[in-house]
Design a protein around this motif. Structure first.
Motif, PDB file in Angstrom:
ATOM      1  N   TRP A  21       1.004   2.780 -10.742  1.00 55.16           N
ATOM      2  CA  TRP A  21       0.557   4.142 -10.500  1.00 55.16           C
ATOM      3  C   TRP A  21      -0.196   4.602 -11.741  1.00 55.16           C
ATOM      4  O   TRP A  21      -0.154   3.955 -12.787  1.00 55.16           O
ATOM      5  CB  TRP A  21       1.724   5.085 -10.186  1.00 55.16           C
ATOM      6  CG  TRP A  21       2.759   5.189 -11.268  1.00 55.16           C
ATOM      7  CD1 TRP A  21       3.689   4.264 -11.614  1.00 55.16           C
ATOM      8  CD2 TRP A  21       2.949   6.294 -12.169  1.00 55.16           C
ATOM      9  NE1 TRP A  21       4.457   4.700 -12.666  1.00 55.16           N
ATOM     10  CE2 TRP A  21       4.029   5.942 -13.027  1.00 55.16           C
ATOM     11  CE3 TRP A  21       2.337   7.529 -12.326  1.00 55.16           C
ATOM     12  CZ2 TRP A  21       4.490   6.801 -14.028  1.00 55.16           C
ATOM     13  CZ3 TRP A  21       2.793   8.378 -13.325  1.00 55.16           C
ATOM     14  CH2 TRP A  21       3.863   8.016 -14.158  1.00 55.16           C
ATOM     15  N   PRO A  70       5.507   6.309  -6.866  1.00 58.78           N
ATOM     16  CA  PRO A  70       5.564   5.921  -5.442  1.00 58.78           C
ATOM     17  C   PRO A  70       6.632   4.873  -5.132  1.00 58.78           C
ATOM     18  O   PRO A  70       6.349   3.785  -4.635  1.00 58.78           O
ATOM     19  CB  PRO A  70       4.156   5.377  -5.190  1.00 58.78           C
ATOM     20  CG  PRO A  70       3.732   4.817  -6.510  1.00 58.78           C
ATOM     21  CD  PRO A  70       4.315   5.749  -7.539  1.00 58.78           C
ATOM     22  N   ARG A  99      -2.341   8.118   2.458  1.00 59.19           N
ATOM     23  CA  ARG A  99      -3.148   7.426   1.448  1.00 59.19           C
ATOM     24  C   ARG A  99      -4.451   8.192   1.258  1.00 59.19           C
ATOM     25  O   ARG A  99      -5.067   8.627   2.223  1.00 59.19           O
ATOM     26  CB  ARG A  99      -3.457   5.985   1.874  1.00 59.19           C
ATOM     27  CG  ARG A  99      -2.207   5.147   2.087  1.00 59.19           C
ATOM     28  CD  ARG A  99      -2.521   3.847   2.776  1.00 59.19           C
ATOM     29  NE  ARG A  99      -1.301   3.184   3.239  1.00 59.19           N
ATOM     30  CZ  ARG A  99      -1.288   2.231   4.148  1.00 59.19           C
ATOM     31  NH1 ARG A  99      -2.398   1.817   4.692  1.00 59.19           N
ATOM     32  NH2 ARG A  99      -0.141   1.680   4.518  1.00 59.19           N
ATOM     33  N   VAL A 119       0.233  12.094  -3.015  1.00 58.79           N
ATOM     34  CA  VAL A 119      -0.753  11.160  -3.548  1.00 58.79           C
ATOM     35  C   VAL A 119      -1.601  11.877  -4.574  1.00 58.79           C
ATOM     36  O   VAL A 119      -1.996  13.030  -4.371  1.00 58.79           O
ATOM     37  CB  VAL A 119      -1.658  10.603  -2.426  1.00 58.79           C
ATOM     38  CG1 VAL A 119      -2.641   9.586  -2.992  1.00 58.79           C
ATOM     39  CG2 VAL A 119      -0.819   9.975  -1.333  1.00 58.79           C
ATOM     40  N   ASN A 143       3.283   7.339   4.680  1.00 61.67           N
ATOM     41  CA  ASN A 143       2.201   6.462   4.197  1.00 61.67           C
ATOM     42  C   ASN A 143       0.870   7.191   4.088  1.00 61.67           C
ATOM     43  O   ASN A 143      -0.174   6.645   4.405  1.00 61.67           O
ATOM     44  CB  ASN A 143       2.082   5.229   5.078  1.00 61.67           C
ATOM     45  CG  ASN A 143       1.592   5.574   6.487  1.00 61.67           C
ATOM     46  OD1 ASN A 143       1.710   6.708   6.931  1.00 61.67           O
ATOM     47  ND2 ASN A 143       1.055   4.585   7.185  1.00 61.67           N
ATOM     48  N   THR A 161       0.810  -1.219   0.000  1.00 63.61           N
ATOM     49  CA  THR A 161       0.000   0.000   0.000  1.00 63.61           C
ATOM     50  C   THR A 161       0.841   1.265   0.000  1.00 63.61           C
ATOM     51  O   THR A 161       0.400   2.307  -0.487  1.00 63.61           O
ATOM     52  CB  THR A 161      -0.934   0.014   1.227  1.00 63.61           C
ATOM     53  OG1 THR A 161      -0.150  -0.204   2.410  1.00 63.61           O
ATOM     54  CG2 THR A 161      -1.985  -1.075   1.109  1.00 63.61           C
ATOM     55  N   ASP A 162       2.067   1.203   0.563  1.00 60.98           N
ATOM     56  CA  ASP A 162       2.917   2.398   0.609  1.00 60.98           C
ATOM     57  C   ASP A 162       3.763   2.543  -0.649  1.00 60.98           C
ATOM     58  O   ASP A 162       3.997   3.657  -1.122  1.00 60.98           O
ATOM     59  CB  ASP A 162       3.841   2.343   1.827  1.00 60.98           C
ATOM     60  CG  ASP A 162       3.082   2.480   3.131  1.00 60.98           C
ATOM     61  OD1 ASP A 162       1.864   2.754   3.081  1.00 60.98           O
ATOM     62  OD2 ASP A 162       3.691   2.291   4.203  1.00 60.98           O
ATOM     63  N   ARG A 195      -7.530   8.327  10.382  1.00 62.42           N
ATOM     64  CA  ARG A 195      -8.380   8.195   9.198  1.00 62.42           C
ATOM     65  C   ARG A 195      -9.486   9.237   9.252  1.00 62.42           C
ATOM     66  O   ARG A 195     -10.096   9.452  10.301  1.00 62.42           O
ATOM     67  CB  ARG A 195      -9.008   6.807   9.111  1.00 62.42           C
ATOM     68  CG  ARG A 195      -9.756   6.546   7.796  1.00 62.42           C
ATOM     69  CD  ARG A 195     -10.371   5.152   7.781  1.00 62.42           C
ATOM     70  NE  ARG A 195     -10.895   4.803   6.476  1.00 62.42           N
ATOM     71  CZ  ARG A 195     -12.091   5.170   6.018  1.00 62.42           C
ATOM     72  NH1 ARG A 195     -12.880   5.918   6.778  1.00 62.42           N
ATOM     73  NH2 ARG A 195     -12.494   4.803   4.813  1.00 62.42           N
ATOM     74  N   GLU A 212      -4.061  -3.864  -8.555  1.00 62.45           N
ATOM     75  CA  GLU A 212      -4.829  -3.343  -7.434  1.00 62.45           C
ATOM     76  C   GLU A 212      -5.504  -4.454  -6.641  1.00 62.45           C
ATOM     77  O   GLU A 212      -5.710  -4.324  -5.439  1.00 62.45           O
ATOM     78  CB  GLU A 212      -5.896  -2.368  -7.932  1.00 62.45           C
ATOM     79  CG  GLU A 212      -5.332  -1.054  -8.420  1.00 62.45           C
ATOM     80  CD  GLU A 212      -6.427  -0.192  -9.023  1.00 62.45           C
ATOM     81  OE1 GLU A 212      -6.714   0.863  -8.452  1.00 62.45           O
ATOM     82  OE2 GLU A 212      -6.982  -0.593 -10.058  1.00 62.45           O
ATOM     83  N   LYS A 265      -8.078   7.655  -0.940  1.00 54.81           N
ATOM     84  CA  LYS A 265      -8.795   6.693  -1.769  1.00 54.81           C
ATOM     85  C   LYS A 265     -10.267   7.065  -1.829  1.00 54.81           C
ATOM     86  O   LYS A 265     -10.854   7.495  -0.846  1.00 54.81           O
ATOM     87  CB  LYS A 265      -8.636   5.279  -1.202  1.00 54.81           C
ATOM     88  CG  LYS A 265      -9.291   4.223  -2.064  1.00 54.81           C
ATOM     89  CD  LYS A 265      -9.123   2.832  -1.502  1.00 54.81           C
ATOM     90  CE  LYS A 265      -9.808   1.814  -2.393  1.00 54.81           C
ATOM     91  NZ  LYS A 265      -9.715   0.448  -1.851  1.00 54.81           N
ATOM     92  N   SER A 300      -5.893   8.593   5.050  1.00 55.62           N
ATOM     93  CA  SER A 300      -5.341   7.889   6.213  1.00 55.62           C
ATOM     94  C   SER A 300      -3.830   8.003   6.218  1.00 55.62           C
ATOM     95  O   SER A 300      -3.194   8.211   5.179  1.00 55.62           O
ATOM     96  CB  SER A 300      -5.763   6.403   6.196  1.00 55.62           C
ATOM     97  OG  SER A 300      -5.233   5.753   5.068  1.00 55.62           O
ATOM     98  N   PHE A 301      -3.246   7.871   7.410  1.00 54.33           N
ATOM     99  CA  PHE A 301      -1.794   7.861   7.579  1.00 54.33           C
ATOM    100  C   PHE A 301      -1.499   7.411   9.003  1.00 54.33           C
ATOM    101  O   PHE A 301      -2.406   7.289   9.845  1.00 54.33           O
ATOM    102  CB  PHE A 301      -1.188   9.246   7.312  1.00 54.33           C
ATOM    103  CG  PHE A 301      -1.758  10.366   8.142  1.00 54.33           C
ATOM    104  CD1 PHE A 301      -1.188  10.718   9.368  1.00 54.33           C
ATOM    105  CD2 PHE A 301      -2.857  11.066   7.694  1.00 54.33           C
ATOM    106  CE1 PHE A 301      -1.721  11.745  10.124  1.00 54.33           C
ATOM    107  CE2 PHE A 301      -3.399  12.102   8.445  1.00 54.33           C
ATOM    108  CZ  PHE A 301      -2.832  12.440   9.663  1.00 54.33           C
TER     109      PHE A 301
END
Length: 1835
Positions: free
Chosen positions: A191, A270, A780, A884, A778, A185-186, A849, A224, A782, A792-793
């Protein structure tokens, strides 16, 4: 040597041996001189197998030599490897290639270490990277196996020289990988570019060519969705020159990415390099490395690097000289430093220094003296040394430089050695003739070749000690005052580093250590002896006083709470050492009775429990140890917790810094954030930010493992991990985590370890609070299913990764350049509305989150970039996070399980496509069906997420509508197309499944394996559309075998001829093989279970033209078998699936009888070819729904459960929770008139408005059904939407429309209604309340291909919930990770207890695939809310307060409550509703998302075989089917119950569905469970719901790569599956554990229930008969049919036989019958349906040398007889002959020989494939078929 001595020696070795390789500030003599690295040390661990040492050394030489030359080229002539020392263990002294010995180097000096393989990285070399960006790292691990491959030039990654440069760059220059990792995920391996195209994560100078492949399946994949998906670069097709950190496996990739035009760098990809180094190019960091920026540095001038000089040296033990400070300060003011030093050295000499080691003593103060020259130890010299120590006394000053010189003098005649330099002060030497300082002797030490280990006793040790140690590759220890002899003893133990031991992994381990002064009167010290230790264990106690008994009254050791030993307390000693040969595994405690508060120390040490077991261990070090400036660089503490080379994860690890009498402790993390780079790799890190005073600190660490939470990371099965050639044989690890879903973890159990590291010298400390937070790596972003953004992180700290930050600043912009500047003009997250969660700061390492609205208004139709910084409480900001990107126009989720880019390419490239497959297949269908049919028009629905301009948006179709579904390969049926068939003969299948791999390989592998694509298409279309079945057999299949025996006659009489089981118009020529060679005959002179028949592909079979359902791969095949004796005659007897299921009718008979061809005016098409197929590409539009609600007065009834009330309640729940944001919904209602609200786009803001519209509906008179329908169409077509949409049509009554009103009074059977559906292509879902709903209601669903539901009265709203949820299948599909799975859908009803509280309970299971965002929803009726006291849930069996979760009831007045748990652990949960008085009912829905976004949950769906038709149950059995899967893998042995609800009946009828290949079930273990249902009690509607339960016997069928059609090249690459059972030998099975699912099956409508008394037993389809020549018996077997279809028990069985097939089929009752009296075994007494019937009788009553046909019929209690079973041919013949000797090629024709040659080549291919399987997929313990090594011979 006694036991204590040997174990102390091991402990000594353990403490220091690892230190030089671990501490980044301790370096060996590696220097860059004239562009050449000199003195690179490579060491070989003694654990490495010495048998292949010659090849290992050769591999090192080749790897380094070639790698050095490549390094010179890649660094633009900056550097190469000039000289290398290869250190080998002393045990290699007899090795012929030894160049010499070394006395000044040790095995752990190696920057490169040859060691055992690490299971996480496999045999791949890897760098233990713990430093930050640009920081030099400690260690490069390489295995002997890898080096042997280099020596043999069999290294699978092509370019080992590039590979060396890749690793050296990480080791020496602190750069990181520039590729992604599957499933990470990180650092994902894909991409999206600005145009929305999917790109592989590589830094390269041009676009890469390749394919996405799964190393698990070998097929194509979606990165994915598939954690094993990687981008396989096509060799030879990519002229790539950079980056070597991205693709070291490519020979031509020789450069770093630099950011120039020639070697560009994209800082938004990434990669780990971009994230950790914040977008800096590799070459920028390499070229700025410290060694390349020294004054006067220039690149080399040689065109190529000079050769590397390598020498192999044996490591020998080192002579040791102790240089001891005896100055006055060592005893001043009552100090016991000198006495402690004397005691420690004497103990060490007595117990630790073995005979044969060389040892000397020097003392110094203001002068210096060699008291004991370097002497080999024995009893006499040891006594002499102890005597020297006894006579030491304190006097004079501290002449440090002079002392060092004297130590060098003592070692001057030795080839090397170790000087242990112990002092408590700074240099004070003004009264001495030699007053030199440590700085003065620095070069002397550096040039001497000795190693100096300094011991700073107390707080005044000279600051020059670190420089002295660094110059000699030594180290410094700090021993604070108050630690007594034990503190010094640790340092002396460290001297074992320089002796020879057998293994670096099996050293003495310190379990626990405790030193303190403030003991209580009674102390209990617990410790654990774990399974890896216990041998030669030592318990130690000591004190500062001279008498231990003055401190202790007693010391009692207990084991498992039982006294083990009362330790004797000495009265004249200050220490106690007690040892055991062995201690048992378990929990111990030392109970101390203390009577004084003096310093007391305790420790336990233990060796490995056996030579074969590596003990658990912990080691720690600091990122810097000398003159560290904290104001300029953070100090990182790193610890490794391992067993051998196995990482130990989720241990509790603590690091402690000691300075004077103060300690600072921090917990270290292995979470991949902050200071830690990779999660779960056994390396724990943390920044040390609490230091506020300059000085020398001592570092120690401890590790503790706990039962059930601490694990050994065993790696992933068959993973050769690391940098690679991206082949299936070599997936990669590790990006952000060393653990994935396929990792094997082994529990450690409880354990404890402690470790003493060296000292750290802090030269400068910053102002308090000046450390910023760590940058987030990290972040993210989405899109969610609801259309919002989930951000989130992992939270950083206030000071790097410690504490809690003040503020998280998340910014977004459509301009990435502006975003990087992070100015005030860049919008913050405050600009977006928060939906859930918050950015409230939390402690470092916590998950954050937040869900916000999408930035449509800020950046419409643009890509948006996100980044963040964190602020601490002192105004310091972190560096910027990873960046991101998302798109506000293209959904970043892919279509579930369909890989977008390959299929998109397939649509655009003619000849390689699905279009070409269907076009060619259509033409062949036209000729094969004798011009009956072709494919005229095709609509291809592509994923909503595809930004494909040619696709037309549509609301007409969804995934469920596909006749042909493109998917990933099914592990049971493989990549070949297959048809899901659940019906009987002539009934349409569910759909054709075709894999992306098959379509992509149409011009290559697909055609090679399966034959002409057009033939394959027709093969599947015939099964799907016309309900025919395969006409070939399957190896080892009992019902549909690979062969059968056909009766023949010759001069010698009757015989059985062995015939391959294919329906062909001519005998099929070929050979029997098991995949390797000709296969063995079984006991009955027939092929064994592993045999399959390989038809010749040459001219020998050129006359075969039928059947397409048998061998479609033959090029000339163009017909189905027919019911005549002509050119395409059908084999009525062969035991094929088609014969068994279709009563031996030919395939063409079934096809030509299909309803498609039965219209009065039907006639075949014109001669010639068919018309071309036209294609239309569609893409799902946003879903549109209209609810059309009957509001007639009858909806107010019945009184107890008003329908309108239940409907409102269910509708509110559906609108508030289920329907997605972005969908459109309209509300319409009707009675004598029709009202409607406009279509509304669903959002969080509009949901309540829509609910209010439903709630405001009021009942009125009449039921104008047609009017209501037309109003719904009017709403659905608002805004010019003239196609598609879903109508949910709800009514409880028959048409009743009084014409007094001015309105449309049409009924549902009005042709205008049907025309509206056809014109506007509307899907209609009907909800029929009660038995009285209009009988024409089902027509709406039938005409529109919709669904029907029946809602019985007297129930809660769960049936309504089912129906409304069922409508959501028409929404565009989403990734599995965004889907919700219903676990529980039920109602609490009649909650009534007038005397007190009452709790009603429901249970639900969180299985191993669920547990994320668990949603519990409750709905109440008006008036009930005041009676609900409490709702709670808890894990079953746990009643403690910490287990119970209470639902917030504050919003209960809204009649709807929702509670979301972010995570729930696996287990069974109990849900309780507690009321104070009567509550009518409360509905509850528990739903969950998958455990992880990539987890594939268990799924089920349920349906009937009759669909929306009203059927005559006397003529057509009603089959109920449930499918249970995980992803596309079948779930076997689940318990599946179908509940059939009837109007007016409180209790549903329950039947068990089976997946056993019997009755209506066609294939066992394919995840399809079925059963006939015949227990109807009246005509009308029935509701179906299926319940699925998994337990310890339930497994996921992992299958093999198999094929439904008979492939052109059957074998291990394409074995045959599945005849009657998918469960083949060696099938992969994975237990599911406990789980539960429910699925609504919709409603069915039946008539003529009274005619059920005319229903016969089910036809037997698995009748078998066999003849045993030796026993002269005949065995009969079949599955028992039922009284009605497969329910109940038949009355009798009639088994008859005849010499004439026509007599048996046309006059069955007149043929001879087998009598029960003939039985030898078994009987013919009827059994319950589905039970096996077996009957054996003597064949003496039958004529020998005669062929018979056998069949069976069953009769029920109403004397109704079943149809005739499948027919078995059996010859009572004395011999079996082999037709044309298909086993032996001798004497064959030229064509046959050619076939044999082809077959041999095929065999060679299969053998190669087998090697691939065994090497690459070795976890697959067995293959599909057993392999016989026995050559078959002619009888």
């Amino acid at each position: 040597m006694n036991l204590v001595s040997s174990t102390w020696l091991l402990q000594l070795y353990a403490l220091v041996l690892l230190q030089p390789c671990l501490m980044v500030t301790i370096s060996n003599d590696l220097e860059l001189v004239d562009n050449g690295y000199e003195n690179l040390v490579i060491t070989v661990n003694p654990d490495v197998n010495p048998e292949s040492r010659a090849k290992l050394i050769s591999g090192i030489q080749k790897w380094i030599q070639d790698g050095s030359k490549q390094l010179y080229k890649s660094t633009q002539k900056y550097a190469y490897i000039k000289t290398v020392k290869i250190l080998v263990p002393k045990s290699w002294h007899d090795f012929s290639d030894i160049d010499g010995t070394t006395f000044n180097l040790v095995l752990d000096d190696g920057r490169i270490q040859v060691d055992l393989g690490n299971p996480v990285f496999g045999d791949m070399p890897y760098v233990e990277q713990t430093g930050d960006c640009g920081s030099r790292n400690n260690l490069l691990h390489v295995t002997g196996s890898f080096l042997e491959q280099v020596a043999d030039e069999t290294f699978p990654f092509l370019s080992w020289k590039n590979h060396f440069v890749h690793l050296w760059s990480q080791l020496q220059y602190g750069v990181f990988e520039e590729y992604g990792y599957p499933g990470d995920t990180d650092y994902p391996n894909f991409w999206y570019a600005d145009d929305g195209s999917l790109k592989p994560t590589y830094c390269s100078d041009r676009e890469l060519q390749g394919v996405w492949s799964s190393w698990e399946t070998g097929g194509s994949c979606i990165p994915e969705n598939d954690p094993f998906c990687f981008f396989e670069v096509i060799q030879g097709s990519n002229a790539i020159s950079s980056s070597i950190m991205s693709m070291p496996f490519k020979e031509q990739t020789v450069q770093y990415c630099s950011g120039t035009a020639d070697t560009p760098h994209n800082d938004l990809i990434p990669t780990k390099q971009n994230v950790i180094c914040q977008g800096q190019p590799i070459w920028t960091l390499v070229s700025q490395s410290e060694e390349f920026n020294a004054d006067g540095f220039l690149p080399g001038t040689d065109p190529t690097a000079p050769d590397t000089k390598l020498e192999v040296l044996v490591v020998e033990p080192k002579p040791t000289v102790l240089v001891l400070d005896t100055s006055l300060s060592m005893a001043a003011d009552g100090s016991d430093r000198l006495s402690n030093l004397i005691v420690s050295v004497k103990t060490w000499l007595t117990e630790e220094v073995p005979d044969g080691n060389k040892f000397g003593i020097v003392r110094f103060s203001n002068d210096s003296q060699i008291l004991l020259p370097v002497t080999e130890m024995n009893d006499d010299t040891r006594a002499e040394a102890i005597n020297v120590m006894d006579h030491l006394s304190a006097r004079g000053l501290t002449c440090l430089g002079q002392a060092v010189k004297r130590g060098l003098e003592a070692l001057q005649n030795e080839p090397g050695g170790v000087m242990l330099f112990a002092t408590d002060g700074r240099s004070e030497c003004f009264l001495s003739v030699d007053n030199s300082t440590l700085q003065d002797v620095l070069n002397d030490v550096k040039n001497s070749g000795i190693r100096l280990v300094a011991v700073a006793i107390g707080d005044d040790g000279d600051p020059g000690l670190e420089a002295l140690a660094e110059a000699s590759n030594g180290k410094v220890f700090y021993v604070p005052d108050g630690q007594g002899p034990e503190g010094l003893r640790k340092v002396l133990l460290a001297m074992s580093n320089y002796q020879s031991l057998d293994s670096r992994h099996r050293r003495m381990q310190k379990v626990v250590e405790l030193t303190k002064e403030d003991w209580s009167n009674s102390e209990v010290i617990p410790f654990t002896i774990d399974p890896t230790i216990g041998k030669s264990s030592i318990l130690r106690l000591w004190t500062n006083t001279s008498d231990l008994s003055a401190i202790l009254d007693s010391a009692i050791l207990t084991y498992q709470d039982q006294t083990l030993l009362d330790l004797p307390i000495p009265t004249d000693q200050n220490r106690l050492a007690f040892n055991w040969d062995s201690l048992q595994i378990g929990e111990y405690s030392l109970i101390l009775k203390v009577k004084s508060t003096d310093v007391l120390a305790f420790s336990i040490e233990s060796e490995s429990s056996s030579p074969e077991i590596f003990p658990y261990k912990v080691e720690c070090y600091a990122s810097s140890t000398k003159d560290h400036d904290l104001s300029a660089h953070p100090l990182k503490i790193i610890a490794k917790v391992t067993q051998g080379n196995l990482p130990i994860i989720q241990a509790h690890v603590k690091a402690t810094l000691s300075y004077q009498d103060q300690t600072i402790s921090v917990e270290l993390f292995d979470n991949g954030q902050g200071a830690d780079l990779i999660a779960y790799d056994g390396i724990y890190s943390r920044y040390m930010t609490q230091i506020s005073v300059k000085g020398r600190y001592s570092l120690s660490c401890s590790a503790q493992g706990e039962n059930g939470t601490t694990w050994i990371n065993m790696g992933t099965i068959d993973k050769s991990l690391g940098i690679l050639n991206r082949t299936i044989a070599s997936p990669i690890c590790c990006g952000s985590s060393a653990v994935n879903e396929n990792s094997e973890l082994s529990a450690t159990g409880a354990f404890q370890r402690v470790f003493q590291s060296g000292s750290i010298q802090i030269a400068n400390v910053p102002i308090l609070g000046s450390f910023p937070p760590s940058p987030v790596r990290n972040l993210r972003v989405k899109k969610t299913l609801a259309g919002s953004l989930a951000i989130s992180f992992t939270s950083p700290g206030d000071d790097y990764d410690c504490g809690t930050a003040k503020f998280y600043d998340v910014r977004l912009s459509n301009n990435v350049t502006l975003l990087k500047l992070f100015g005030n003009d860049v919008p913050s997250l405050d600009a977006l509305s928060v939906i859930s969660g918050s950015l409230d700061p939390r402690e470092a390492g916590s998950p954050i989150r937040i869900e916000v609205e999408q930035p449509w208004s800020l950046f419409p139709n643009q890509s948006v970039y996100f980044a963040m910084k964190s602020e601490d409480h002192n105004g310091n900001f972190s560096s910027i996070s990873n960046i991101v990107k998302i798109s506000t126009t293209v959904d970043d989720s892919s279509y579930p399980d369909v890989y977008l880019s390959h299929i998109l390419t397939a649509i655009l490239v003619p000849g390689l496509t699905m279009l070409a497959w269907i076009q060619d297949g259509s033409s062949f269908l036209y000729s094969a069906t004798q011009r009956y049919a072709y494919i005229k028009h095709v609509k291809i629905l592509v994923p909503k997420s595809w930004n494909y301009a040619q696709a037309t948006p549509t609301s007409e179709f969804s995934l469920e509508d596909g006749n042909i579904v493109v998917d990933t390969g099914n592990p049971v049926f493989g990549n070949g197309p297959y048809t899901v068939q659940t019906g009987q003969c002539g009934e349409r299948g569910e759909n054709i499944m075709v894999s992306q791999d098959y379509l992509l390989g149409l011009t290559s592998t697909s055609t090679e394996n399966y034959g002409p694509p057009s033939h394959v298409f027709v093969h599947e279309w015939a099964k799907y559309r016309y309900g025919v079945f395969e006409e070939h057999g399957y190896p080892a299949d009992e019902r549909f075998p690979m062969y059968y025996l056909k009766t023949g006659h010759d001069a010698n009489g009757l015989f059985n001829e062995l015939i391959p089981n294919f329906c062909t118009n001519k005998p099929l020529q070929g050979r029997w093989t098991d995949g390797f060679e000709t296969c063995a005959l079984g006991d009955s002179n027939t092929p064994g279970d592993s045999c399959f028949f390989v038809p010749d592909s040459g001219s020998t079979n050129e006359a075969i033209r039928s059947s397409i359902l048998a061998v479609p791969f033959l090029e000339q095949m163009d017909h189905f078998c027919e019911d005549n004796d002509g050119a395409y005659s059908h084999d009525f007897v062969g035991p094929t699936k088609h014969n068994a299921l279709c009563d031996s009718r030919s395939v063409w008979n079934v096809i030509s009888s299909n309803s498609d061809f039965q219209e009065d005016n039907f006639k075949p098409g014109p001669e010639g070819s068919s018309n071309s197929t036209t294609f239309e590409i569609l893409r799902p539009d946003e879903a549109r729904f209209v609810m059309v609600i009957d509001k007639s007065g009858s909806m107010d009834g019945p009184k107890d459960h008003p329908r309108i009330k239940r409907l409102k309640q269910a509708s509110a729940r559906w609108i508030l929770n289920d329907i997605w944001n972005g969908s459109s919904l309209g509300i319409s209602s009707f009675c004598y008139n029709a009202d409607a609200n406009d279509m509304t786009v669903v959002s969080e803001e509009t949901r309540q408005t829509l609910v209010d519209q439903v709630m405001n509906i009021r009942t009125c008179d009449y039921t104008c059904l047609g009017l209501g329908f037309k109003k719904g169409v009017e709403v659905l077509t608002q805004g010019g939407k003239n196609s598609g949409g879903v109508m949910i049509y709800i009514t409880d009554g028959d048409w009743n429309c009084n014409d007094d009103h001015d309105h449309d009074d049409s009924n549902l059977n009005d042709p205008a209604i049907k025309k509206l559906i056809e014109d506007y292509k509307i899907k209609v879902i009907t909800l029929a309340f009660s038995k009285g709903a209009d009988p024409n209601l089902e027509n709406l669903a039938k005409w529109s291909n919709g669904k029907t539901y029946f809602i019985p009265d007297g129930e809660g709203i769960e049936d309504l919930n089912d129906a409304l949820s069922g409508s959501l299948t028409y929404q565009p599909a989403v990734p599995t990770g965004d889907m919700e799975f219903i676990i529980l859908q039920d109602s609490f009803s009649n909650l009534d207890n007038p005397t007190g509280d009452q709790a009603k309970q429901k249970q639900f299971i969180i299985d191993r695939t669920l547990g994320r965002n668990v949603k519990l929803s409750f709905d109440f009726t008006e008036g009930d809310t005041n009676s609900v006291e409490e709702i709670k849930f808890f894990k079953a069996g746990c009643q403690e307060a910490t287990c119970i979760k209470n639902i917030d009831l504050s919003d209960i007045k809204t009649l709807h409550i929702q509670h979301i748990e972010p995570t729930l652990e696996e287990g069974r949960y109990q849900l309780e509703v507690i009321t104070s008085q009567k509550v009518e009912f409360c509905s509850v829905v528990v739903a969950s998302q998958s455990k992880e976004e990539t987890t594939k949950p268990f799924r089920t769906k349920c349906w009937s075989t009759i669909g929306n038709d009203e059927v005559d149950v006397a003529q057509h059995p009603v089959g109920i089917i449930a499918q249970v899967t995980q992803d596309n893998k079948p779930v076997m042995n689940a318990k599946v119950i179908a509940n059939i609800e009837r109007a007016g009946e409180a209790q549903a009828i329950s039947i068990t569905l089976f997946d056993d290949g019997k009755g209506p079930d066609l294939i066992a273990n394919d995840g399809l469970y079925s059963r006939y249902f015949a227990r109807f009690d009246e005509d009308g509607r029935y509701l179906i719901r299926c319940q699925v339960q998994g337990d310890e016997n339930t497994n996921v069928n992992g299958g093999f790569t198999n094929s439904r059609i008979y492939p052109a090249k059957p074998g291990l690459a394409a074995p045959l599956c599945c005849g009657s059972n998918t469960l083949m030998p060696g099938t992969l099975q994975e237990p599911t554990g406990d789980f539960e699912r429910t699925s609504a099956g919709g409603s069915i409508k039946v008539k003529n229930v009274n005619g059920l008394n005319q229903v016969p037993p089910m036809r037997v389809k698995d009748f078998q008969a066999s003849y045993d020549l030796e026993a002269d018996t005949i065995s009969i077997g079949f599955t028992a049919p039922g009284e009605n279809w497969d329910d109940g028990k038949a009355k009798s069985y009639s088994i008859r036989f005849s010499e004439s097939l026509s007599n048996l089929t046309s006059a069955f009752d007149k043929c001879d019958e087998i009598k029960t009296a003939w039985a030898i075994e078994g009987d013919l007494e009827p059994l319950k349906a589905r039970e096996p019937v077996r009957f054996v009788f003597n064949s003496s009553t039958l004529l020998k040398d005669t062929a018979y046909f056998f069949g069976v019929k069953a009769t029920n209690g109403r004397d109704i007889q079943s149809d005739l079973s499948n027919i078995v041919s059996l010859a009572l013949a004395p011999r079996t002959d082999l037709s044309e000797d298909p086993f032996d090629p001798v004497g064959l024709s030229g064509g046959a020989i050619a076939g044999i040659v082809i077959g041999s080549l095929l065999g060679l291919f299969v053998i190669i494939f087998i090697v691939y399987v065994l090497v690459v997929k070795k976890w697959r313990k067995s293959l599909v078929y057993a392999v016989s090594a026995k050559k078959i011979t002619q009888e």
